[in-house]
Motif scaffolding. Structure first.
Motif, PDB file in Angstrom:
ATOM      1  N   ASP A 146       0.840  -1.194   0.000  1.00  0.00           N
ATOM      2  CA  ASP A 146       0.000   0.000   0.000  1.00  0.00           C
ATOM      3  C   ASP A 146       0.882   1.254   0.000  1.00  0.00           C
ATOM      4  N   GLY A 147       0.785   2.042  -1.058  1.00  0.00           N
ATOM      5  CA  GLY A 147       1.602   3.243  -1.170  1.00  0.00           C
ATOM      6  C   GLY A 147       3.028   3.000  -1.610  1.00  0.00           C
ATOM      7  N   HIS A 148       3.337   1.805  -2.090  1.00  0.00           N
ATOM      8  CA  HIS A 148       4.705   1.504  -2.527  1.00  0.00           C
ATOM      9  C   HIS A 148       5.082   2.406  -3.701  1.00  0.00           C
ATOM     10  N   PRO A 149       6.321   2.923  -3.724  1.00  0.00           N
ATOM     11  CA  PRO A 149       6.703   3.870  -4.778  1.00  0.00           C
ATOM     12  C   PRO A 149       6.837   3.265  -6.173  1.00  0.00           C
ATOM     13  N   THR A 150       6.974   1.943  -6.259  1.00  0.00           N
ATOM     14  CA  THR A 150       7.185   1.293  -7.558  1.00  0.00           C
ATOM     15  C   THR A 150       6.064   0.337  -7.936  1.00  0.00           C
ATOM     16  N   PHE A 151       5.558  -0.415  -6.967  1.00  0.00           N
ATOM     17  CA  PHE A 151       4.630  -1.500  -7.256  1.00  0.00           C
ATOM     18  C   PHE A 151       3.170  -1.041  -7.181  1.00  0.00           C
ATOM     19  N   GLU A 152       2.423  -1.385  -8.221  1.00  0.00           N
ATOM     20  CA  GLU A 152       0.987  -1.109  -8.285  1.00  0.00           C
ATOM     21  C   GLU A 152       0.241  -2.439  -8.218  1.00  0.00           C
ATOM     22  N   LEU A 153      -0.546  -2.642  -7.171  1.00  0.00           N
ATOM     23  CA  LEU A 153      -1.244  -3.905  -6.988  1.00  0.00           C
ATOM     24  C   LEU A 153      -2.397  -4.018  -7.988  1.00  0.00           C
ATOM     25  N   ALA A 154      -2.329  -5.051  -8.825  1.00  0.00           N
ATOM     26  CA  ALA A 154      -3.283  -5.185  -9.926  1.00  0.00           C
ATOM     27  C   ALA A 154      -4.050  -6.503  -9.912  1.00  0.00           C
ATOM     28  N   ALA A 155      -3.648  -7.488  -9.103  1.00  0.00           N
ATOM     29  CA  ALA A 155      -4.336  -8.780  -9.111  1.00  0.00           C
ATOM     30  C   ALA A 155      -4.167  -9.485  -7.770  1.00  0.00           C
ATOM     31  N   ASP A 159      -2.817  -5.228  11.487  1.00  0.00           N
ATOM     32  CA  ASP A 159      -3.066  -4.116  12.397  1.00  0.00           C
ATOM     33  C   ASP A 159      -3.157  -2.762  11.691  1.00  0.00           C
ATOM     34  N   SER A 160      -3.798  -2.723  10.536  1.00  0.00           N
ATOM     35  CA  SER A 160      -4.137  -1.496   9.826  1.00  0.00           C
ATOM     36  C   SER A 160      -5.314  -1.848   8.930  1.00  0.00           C
ATOM     37  N   PRO A 161      -6.153  -0.869   8.567  1.00  0.00           N
ATOM     38  CA  PRO A 161      -7.343  -1.179   7.759  1.00  0.00           C
ATOM     39  C   PRO A 161      -6.974  -1.707   6.373  1.00  0.00           C
ATOM     40  N   ILE A 162      -7.889  -2.471   5.772  1.00  0.00           N
ATOM     41  CA  ILE A 162      -7.715  -2.872   4.382  1.00  0.00           C
ATOM     42  C   ILE A 162      -7.685  -1.615   3.519  1.00  0.00           C
ATOM     43  N   PRO A 163      -6.689  -1.436   2.663  1.00  0.00           N
ATOM     44  CA  PRO A 163      -6.718  -0.294   1.755  1.00  0.00           C
ATOM     45  C   PRO A 163      -8.033  -0.262   0.971  1.00  0.00           C
ATOM     46  N   VAL A 164      -8.623   0.911   0.831  1.00  0.00           N
ATOM     47  CA  VAL A 164      -9.952   1.038   0.236  1.00  0.00           C
ATOM     48  C   VAL A 164     -10.009   0.427  -1.156  1.00  0.00           C
ATOM     49  N   ASP A 165      -9.007   0.693  -1.988  1.00  0.00           N
ATOM     50  CA  ASP A 165      -9.039   0.169  -3.359  1.00  0.00           C
ATOM     51  C   ASP A 165      -8.907  -1.347  -3.385  1.00  0.00           C
ATOM     52  N   VAL A 166      -8.173  -1.906  -2.419  1.00  0.00           N
ATOM     53  CA  VAL A 166      -8.000  -3.360  -2.369  1.00  0.00           C
ATOM     54  C   VAL A 166      -9.282  -4.047  -1.901  1.00  0.00           C
ATOM     55  N   ALA A 167      -9.990  -3.437  -0.984  1.00  0.00           N
ATOM     56  CA  ALA A 167     -11.195  -4.048  -0.420  1.00  0.00           C
ATOM     57  C   ALA A 167     -12.206  -4.411  -1.495  1.00  0.00           C
ATOM     58  N   GLU A 168     -12.273  -3.610  -2.550  1.00  0.00           N
ATOM     59  CA  GLU A 168     -13.265  -3.853  -3.599  1.00  0.00           C
ATOM     60  C   GLU A 168     -12.725  -4.649  -4.777  1.00  0.00           C
ATOM     61  N   MET A 169     -11.433  -5.009  -4.760  1.00  0.00           N
ATOM     62  CA  MET A 169     -10.885  -5.809  -5.848  1.00  0.00           C
ATOM     63  C   MET A 169     -11.489  -7.212  -5.837  1.00  0.00           C
ATOM     64  N   THR A 170     -11.760  -7.737  -7.015  1.00  0.00           N
ATOM     65  CA  THR A 170     -12.301  -9.087  -7.117  1.00  0.00           C
ATOM     66  C   THR A 170     -11.165 -10.102  -7.058  1.00  0.00           C
ATOM     67  N   VAL A 171     -11.320 -11.086  -6.191  1.00  0.00           N
ATOM     68  CA  VAL A 171     -10.315 -12.139  -6.060  1.00  0.00           C
ATOM     69  C   VAL A 171     -10.414 -13.085  -7.251  1.00  0.00           C
ATOM     70  N   ARG A 172      -9.279 -13.454  -7.805  1.00  0.00           N
ATOM     71  CA  ARG A 172      -9.226 -14.318  -8.979  1.00  0.00           C
ATOM     72  C   ARG A 172      -8.791 -15.727  -8.585  1.00  0.00           C
ATOM     73  N   GLU A 173      -9.012 -16.668  -9.480  1.00  0.00           N
ATOM     74  CA  GLU A 173      -8.471 -18.015  -9.296  1.00  0.00           C
ATOM     75  C   GLU A 173      -6.954 -17.976  -9.452  1.00  0.00           C
ATOM     76  N   THR A 174      -6.288 -18.924  -8.823  1.00  0.00           N
ATOM     77  CA  THR A 174      -4.825 -18.965  -8.869  1.00  0.00           C
ATOM     78  C   THR A 174      -4.369 -19.804 -10.063  1.00  0.00           C
ATOM     79  N   THR A 175      -4.599 -19.247 -11.249  1.00  0.00           N
ATOM     80  CA  THR A 175      -4.164 -19.877 -12.494  1.00  0.00           C
ATOM     81  C   THR A 175      -3.590 -18.803 -13.406  1.00  0.00           C
ATOM     82  N   PRO A 176      -2.644 -19.145 -14.265  1.00  0.00           N
ATOM     83  CA  PRO A 176      -2.096 -18.148 -15.192  1.00  0.00           C
ATOM     84  C   PRO A 176      -3.167 -17.504 -16.064  1.00  0.00           C
ATOM     85  N   GLU A 177      -4.194 -18.261 -16.429  1.00  0.00           N
ATOM     86  CA  GLU A 177      -5.237 -17.738 -17.310  1.00  0.00           C
ATOM     87  C   GLU A 177      -6.058 -16.646 -16.631  1.00  0.00           C
ATOM     88  N   ALA A 178      -6.119 -16.661 -15.289  1.00  0.00           N
ATOM     89  CA  ALA A 178      -6.951 -15.703 -14.558  1.00  0.00           C
ATOM     90  C   ALA A 178      -6.232 -14.395 -14.247  1.00  0.00           C
TER      91      ALA A 178
END
Length: 344
Positions: A23-32, A53-72
């Motif tokens: 969260d707030g990393h200067p290089t990495f953007e969480l996309a999946a 011990d910190s709230p779920i980042p707002v943008d992450v809370a609404e992200m849809t969880v994907r299956e753990t496969t390369p296709e997803a």
């Protein structure tokens, strides 16, 4: 430079710590985010029982969880962080690497594979070039990089600082926090008012991974360090922070001040998640302590205390935050090293 990243196994304890650290990393953007089939298709806030011990980042809370496969996972994700159970990761991580993804993994599988870098950026960054060997031998475009076990990573920086004096043998006893077993790993009836003098597989990890980490890479293979290592691993009722008592036999005979200076002066790395000083050495013999010191350097610093001479070398205590420096933080730091070295 922005790098799109994903987390494999995002709903578990280490997966949640990944989210916090990114969260707030200067290089990495969480996309999946990926997880089990039961979680796939749900918003992250519903799929994960959040315990960090910190709230779920707002943008992450609404992200849809994907299956753990390369296709997803989207093709434009450049780097994956893995906190999958090793029994799952052993096949899944190779599927992703074969499909062209680069994985920085905390999972224990393949750490000792001859062509898989087991890396701590401050200790053995040159081992990352095993990726070239790995790609040649396996014929894939992706890559798999590992960080060591949480108990191993606690003692390796002090040992690396001492290697100039000729390490011959290490005996270490650990006092490991319950979070290292996961949220359901140790019940309250087992651990309250108790200590458990066995952690399955932990001793072997410390005794083998440490020798690979401190080994020499010649451009084609890693020759393991020839020191002997014996570990005794114990679970105690602290929440976070692994404390370890190390006894090191040395070929040379440095005094206590030389040992402490070697640790204090051991160089760090210029990466976003790295602490300014890798090893903090306490003069107070009652430190380090898990509750007091596990979050030094935002949980990424190694703390040492109780440095004393012995008949054959030195002894000391060391501490690290097991889910930050010892798990998610270590993988994030390896991810930063991958970017720095042009592997993405």
């Amino acid at each position: 430079m922005s790098v799109r990243v994903g987390i494999l196994g995002a709903t578990g304890a280490v997966g949640q710590r990944f989210i916090q650290l990114l969260d707030g990393h200067p290089t990495f953007e969480l996309a999946a985010l990926t997880a089990s089939e039961d979680s796939a298709g749900r918003p992250y806030r519903e799929a994960a029982k959040w315990r960090v011990d910190s709230p779920i980042p707002v943008d992450v809370a609404e992200m849809t969880v994907r299956e753990t496969t390369p296709e997803a996972v989207p093709d434009d994700v450049d780097l994956l962080f893995s906190s999958l159970p090793s029994s799952v990761a052993v096949d899944v991580e190779e599927d992703f690497a074969r499909d062209g993804y680069v994985i920085s993994s905390n999972s224990s599988n393949d750490r000792l594979a001859e062509d898989v870098p087991l890396t701590i950026p401050e200790i053995n960054p040159d081992h990352l070039d095993l990726i070239e060997v790995q790609r040649d031998e396996r014929g894939w475009d992706g890559a798999l990089v590992k960080n060591p076990n949480c108990s191993t990573i606690t003692m390796i920086p002090p040992l690396a600082a001492l290697d100039r004096f000729g390490i011959e043998r290490v005996d270490v006893s650990t006092l490991q926090a319950v979070s290292g077993a996961g949220y359901s790993g140790v019940t309250s009836m087992e651990i309250i008012d108790n200590a458990i003098p066995h952690i399955g597989g932990e001793e072997d990890k410390m005794e083998t991974e440490s020798r690979k980490l401190l080994g020499d890479f010649d451009g084609a293979a890693v020759t393991w360090h020839d020191m002997d290592v014996a570990a005794s691993c114990n679970r105690i009722p602290t929440l976070d922070g692994h404390l370890e008592n190390a006894f090191v036999d040395l070929a040379d005979d440095p005094d206590v001040d030389e040992v402490a200076d070697a640790m204090r002066e051991f160089p760090g790395v210029d990466l976003p998640s790295a602490p300014n000083q890798l090893i903090h050495v306490f003069d107070d013999p009652e430190r380090p302590q898990p509750r007091m010191d596990r979050m030094r350097g935002q949980g990424m610093q190694i703390c040492v205390g109780g440095v004393q001479s012995t008949d054959h070398g030195v002894k000391f205590n060391c501490l690290a935050h097991n889910t930050v420096r010892g798990a998610a933080g270590a993988s994030v730091l390896n991810g930063e090293l991958l970017v720095e070295n042009g592997y993405l």
